[in-house]
Design a protein around this motif. Sequence first.
Motif, PDB file in Angstrom:
ATOM      1  N   LEU A  23       0.983  -0.968  -0.056  1.00 41.39           N
ATOM      2  CA  LEU A  23      -0.386  -0.133  -0.061  1.00 41.39           C
ATOM      3  C   LEU A  23       1.256   1.526  -0.248  1.00 41.39           C
ATOM      4  CD1 LEU A  23      -2.772  -0.988   2.777  1.00 41.39           C
ATOM      5  CD2 LEU A  23      -2.856  -1.135  -0.247  1.00 41.39           C
ATOM      6  N   SER A  24       1.584   0.980   0.605  1.00 41.41           N
ATOM      7  CA  SER A  24       3.002   2.603   0.519  1.00 41.41           C
ATOM      8  C   SER A  24       3.626   3.040  -0.834  1.00 41.41           C
ATOM      9  CB  SER A  24       3.856   2.486   1.950  1.00 41.41           C
ATOM     10  OG  SER A  24       5.090   1.146   1.473  1.00 41.41           O
ATOM     11  N   VAL A  25       3.850   1.370  -1.259  1.00 45.67           N
ATOM     12  CA  VAL A  25       4.483   1.574  -2.996  1.00 45.67           C
ATOM     13  C   VAL A  25       3.642   2.240  -3.761  1.00 45.67           C
ATOM     14  CG1 VAL A  25       5.754   0.566  -4.392  1.00 45.67           C
ATOM     15  CG2 VAL A  25       6.492   0.519  -2.170  1.00 45.67           C
ATOM     16  N   MET A  26       2.091   1.907  -3.482  1.00 47.30           N
ATOM     17  CA  MET A  26       1.275   2.182  -4.179  1.00 47.30           C
ATOM     18  C   MET A  26       0.795   3.669  -4.208  1.00 47.30           C
ATOM     19  SD  MET A  26      -1.364  -1.455  -4.357  1.00 47.30           S
ATOM     20  CE  MET A  26      -2.689  -0.128  -5.269  1.00 47.30           C
ATOM     21  N   SER A  27       0.179   3.950  -2.968  1.00 44.20           N
ATOM     22  CA  SER A  27       0.647   5.192  -2.757  1.00 44.20           C
ATOM     23  C   SER A  27       1.841   6.673  -2.943  1.00 44.20           C
ATOM     24  CB  SER A  27       0.787   5.527  -1.086  1.00 44.20           C
ATOM     25  OG  SER A  27      -0.667   4.493  -0.115  1.00 44.20           O
ATOM     26  N   GLY A  28       2.757   6.009  -2.952  1.00 48.00           N
ATOM     27  CA  GLY A  28       3.623   7.035  -3.139  1.00 48.00           C
ATOM     28  C   GLY A  28       4.143   6.643  -4.620  1.00 48.00           C
ATOM     29  N   SER A  29       3.807   5.617  -5.711  1.00 46.15           N
ATOM     30  CA  SER A  29       3.556   6.397  -7.009  1.00 46.15           C
ATOM     31  C   SER A  29       2.445   7.036  -7.330  1.00 46.15           C
ATOM     32  CB  SER A  29       3.168   4.655  -7.302  1.00 46.15           C
ATOM     33  OG  SER A  29       4.399   3.597  -7.040  1.00 46.15           O
ATOM     34  N   ILE A  30       1.444   6.993  -7.259  1.00 47.59           N
ATOM     35  CA  ILE A  30      -0.159   7.221  -7.109  1.00 47.59           C
ATOM     36  C   ILE A  30       0.214   9.171  -6.575  1.00 47.59           C
ATOM     37  CG2 ILE A  30      -2.154   8.000  -6.272  1.00 47.59           C
ATOM     38  CD1 ILE A  30      -2.525   4.990  -6.086  1.00 47.59           C
ATOM     39  N   TYR A  31       1.500   9.308  -6.199  1.00 48.90           N
ATOM     40  CA  TYR A  31       2.351  11.005  -5.711  1.00 48.90           C
ATOM     41  C   TYR A  31       2.620  11.188  -6.852  1.00 48.90           C
ATOM     42  CZ  TYR A  31       4.110  14.931  -3.346  1.00 48.90           C
ATOM     43  OH  TYR A  31       4.090  16.160  -2.797  1.00 48.90           O
ATOM     44  N   GLY A  32       3.748  10.353  -6.812  1.00 48.03           N
ATOM     45  CA  GLY A  32       4.462  10.639  -7.915  1.00 48.03           C
ATOM     46  C   GLY A  32       3.699  10.847  -9.286  1.00 48.03           C
ATOM     47  N   LEU A  33       2.828  10.266  -9.906  1.00 50.97           N
ATOM     48  CA  LEU A  33       2.157  10.563 -10.575  1.00 50.97           C
ATOM     49  C   LEU A  33       1.244  11.941 -10.852  1.00 50.97           C
ATOM     50  CD1 LEU A  33       1.307   7.151 -11.734  1.00 50.97           C
ATOM     51  CD2 LEU A  33       2.761   7.291 -12.982  1.00 50.97           C
ATOM     52  N   HIS A  34       0.535  11.928  -9.620  1.00 49.63           N
ATOM     53  CA  HIS A  34       0.214  12.753  -9.267  1.00 49.63           C
ATOM     54  C   HIS A  34       1.105  14.192  -9.546  1.00 49.63           C
ATOM     55  CE1 HIS A  34      -2.793  16.299  -8.125  1.00 49.63           C
ATOM     56  NE2 HIS A  34      -2.353  16.216  -7.200  1.00 49.63           N
ATOM     57  N   GLU A  35       1.998  14.228  -8.847  1.00 47.25           N
ATOM     58  CA  GLU A  35       2.546  15.282  -8.957  1.00 47.25           C
ATOM     59  C   GLU A  35       3.123  15.801 -10.551  1.00 47.25           C
ATOM     60  OE1 GLU A  35       4.372  17.359  -6.728  1.00 47.25           O
ATOM     61  OE2 GLU A  35       2.701  17.408  -5.820  1.00 47.25           O
ATOM     62  N   LEU A  36       3.749  15.121 -11.020  1.00 47.67           N
ATOM     63  CA  LEU A  36       3.700  14.943 -12.330  1.00 47.67           C
ATOM     64  C   LEU A  36       3.286  15.115 -13.673  1.00 47.67           C
ATOM     65  CD1 LEU A  36       6.434  11.846 -13.023  1.00 47.67           C
ATOM     66  CD2 LEU A  36       7.175  13.814 -12.880  1.00 47.67           C
ATOM     67  N   ASP A  37       1.323  15.186 -12.814  1.00 49.55           N
ATOM     68  CA  ASP A  37       0.623  15.722 -13.492  1.00 49.55           C
ATOM     69  C   ASP A  37      -0.224  15.360 -15.024  1.00 49.55           C
ATOM     70  OD1 ASP A  37      -1.264  17.268 -13.759  1.00 49.55           O
ATOM     71  OD2 ASP A  37      -0.464  18.856 -15.163  1.00 49.55           O
ATOM     72  N   VAL A  38       0.833  13.702 -14.503  1.00 51.44           N
ATOM     73  CA  VAL A  38       0.000  13.037 -16.232  1.00 51.44           C
ATOM     74  C   VAL A  38      -0.855  12.299 -16.577  1.00 51.44           C
ATOM     75  CG1 VAL A  38       0.852  10.029 -16.499  1.00 51.44           C
ATOM     76  CG2 VAL A  38       2.543  11.324 -15.074  1.00 51.44           C
ATOM     77  N   PHE A  39      -2.095  12.501 -15.160  1.00 49.32           N
ATOM     78  CA  PHE A  39      -3.272  12.093 -15.910  1.00 49.32           C
ATOM     79  C   PHE A  39      -3.692  13.118 -17.068  1.00 49.32           C
ATOM     80  CE2 PHE A  39      -7.515  12.473 -15.766  1.00 49.32           C
ATOM     81  CZ  PHE A  39      -8.196  11.303 -16.153  1.00 49.32           C
ATOM     82  N   HIS A  40      -3.649  14.531 -16.256  1.00 51.21           N
ATOM     83  CA  HIS A  40      -3.823  15.890 -16.625  1.00 51.21           C
ATOM     84  C   HIS A  40      -3.274  15.769 -18.299  1.00 51.21           C
ATOM     85  CE1 HIS A  40      -5.213  20.192 -17.898  1.00 51.21           C
ATOM     86  NE2 HIS A  40      -4.023  19.998 -17.916  1.00 51.21           N
TER      87      HIS A  40
ATOM     88  N   PHE B 218       5.553  -1.076 -11.692  1.00 56.77           N
ATOM     89  CA  PHE B 218       5.969  -1.787 -10.242  1.00 56.77           C
ATOM     90  C   PHE B 218       5.568  -1.539 -10.025  1.00 56.77           C
ATOM     91  CE2 PHE B 218       8.091  -1.302  -7.012  1.00 56.77           C
ATOM     92  CZ  PHE B 218       8.617  -2.610  -6.603  1.00 56.77           C
ATOM     93  N   GLY B 219       5.026   0.104  -9.510  1.00 54.90           N
ATOM     94  CA  GLY B 219       3.859   0.897  -8.663  1.00 54.90           C
ATOM     95  C   GLY B 219       2.849   0.844  -8.151  1.00 54.90           C
ATOM     96  N   ILE B 220       2.173   0.344  -8.920  1.00 52.33           N
ATOM     97  CA  ILE B 220       1.297   0.384  -8.998  1.00 52.33           C
ATOM     98  C   ILE B 220       0.400  -0.908  -9.828  1.00 52.33           C
ATOM     99  CG2 ILE B 220      -1.871   1.104  -9.927  1.00 52.33           C
ATOM    100  CD1 ILE B 220      -0.333   3.574 -10.438  1.00 52.33           C
ATOM    101  N   LEU B 221       0.497  -1.348 -11.252  1.00 49.75           N
ATOM    102  CA  LEU B 221      -0.056  -2.784 -11.515  1.00 49.75           C
ATOM    103  C   LEU B 221      -0.009  -3.737 -10.684  1.00 49.75           C
ATOM    104  CD1 LEU B 221      -0.252  -1.877 -15.266  1.00 49.75           C
ATOM    105  CD2 LEU B 221      -2.206  -1.819 -13.471  1.00 49.75           C
ATOM    106  N   LEU B 222       1.769  -3.828 -10.725  1.00 48.32           N
ATOM    107  CA  LEU B 222       2.431  -4.807  -9.664  1.00 48.32           C
ATOM    108  C   LEU B 222       2.094  -4.895  -8.317  1.00 48.32           C
ATOM    109  CD1 LEU B 222       4.212  -7.312  -9.728  1.00 48.32           C
ATOM    110  CD2 LEU B 222       6.150  -6.390  -9.740  1.00 48.32           C
ATOM    111  N   GLN B 223       2.268  -3.890  -7.388  1.00 46.71           N
ATOM    112  CA  GLN B 223       1.631  -3.883  -6.226  1.00 46.71           C
ATOM    113  C   GLN B 223       0.604  -4.353  -6.426  1.00 46.71           C
ATOM    114  OE1 GLN B 223       4.137  -3.915  -3.575  1.00 46.71           O
ATOM    115  NE2 GLN B 223       5.688  -3.524  -5.545  1.00 46.71           N
ATOM    116  N   PHE B 224      -0.772  -4.104  -7.136  1.00 50.17           N
ATOM    117  CA  PHE B 224      -2.376  -4.196  -6.634  1.00 50.17           C
ATOM    118  C   PHE B 224      -2.188  -5.761  -7.579  1.00 50.17           C
ATOM    119  CE2 PHE B 224      -6.410  -4.640  -8.521  1.00 50.17           C
ATOM    120  CZ  PHE B 224      -7.347  -4.187  -7.925  1.00 50.17           C
ATOM    121  N   ALA B 225      -1.539  -6.215  -8.098  1.00 52.22           N
ATOM    122  CA  ALA B 225      -1.531  -8.786  -8.879  1.00 52.22           C
ATOM    123  C   ALA B 225      -1.536  -8.212  -7.770  1.00 52.22           C
ATOM    124  CB  ALA B 225      -0.767  -7.970  -9.809  1.00 52.22           C
ATOM    125  N   LEU B 226      -0.505  -8.585  -6.573  1.00 47.69           N
ATOM    126  CA  LEU B 226      -0.083  -8.639  -5.246  1.00 47.69           C
ATOM    127  C   LEU B 226      -1.230  -8.962  -4.208  1.00 47.69           C
ATOM    128  CD1 LEU B 226       3.971  -8.156  -6.236  1.00 47.69           C
ATOM    129  CD2 LEU B 226       2.644 -10.774  -6.354  1.00 47.69           C
TER     130      LEU B 226
END
Length: 187
Positions: A52-69, A156-164
């Motif tokens: 959960l911490s790896v997923m949270s950190g990855s989501i935060y990193g993607l948010h900071e990079l403004d990837v979705f927008h 690695f940060g979202i897909l793999l951690q979610f699958a595990l």
Amino acid sequence: MDIEEAELRQRLNRNTSIGPEAGSDSGGRRELYTDAALGLPPHHPINIIYRLSVMSGSIYGLHELDVFHQIILGPNIDHTWFKVGLAASVAIAAIKCYMEMFEGSMRKKKVVYDNYKMATHSVIVLFLLASFSFHNALWDQFGGGKTFLINILFGFGILLQFALLVPTWLQNIVTFVFAGFFIQEYQ
């Protein structure tokens, strides 16, 4: 000295073997896979907190990079390559769902490489195609380093951690819900 060495080798081989003979106290059953670094079972609270911490950190990193927008509205995103990557990802999800749910659960076949080589190789080729496509699509907007970082954070940060972390039936539901949402938003 040779006797001690032989006993040590026997103990090491018994502890590292895989299969019914692994661990004489297991009664012929396979042991649960453990985290190699920590030696913990997959659903131990420490493993769950780590994932959960790896997923949270990855989501935060993607948010900071403004990837979705940037993907939705960015002027330098190559949308043709991005659509190819989306199509490959949906194909991977469809093969995964078919293999796990239909072949594994309904037909009660063991889903292993020896039984389904063609499906495995198809997923590998589609994975390479999706990785290449997303990398090409994001390169002009984010540059080389950030593009690699985005792919690692998502893969690695979202897909793999979610699958595990979650069972396969829930993975398949969440995958198609989020893929449908993203495809609808992307158009």
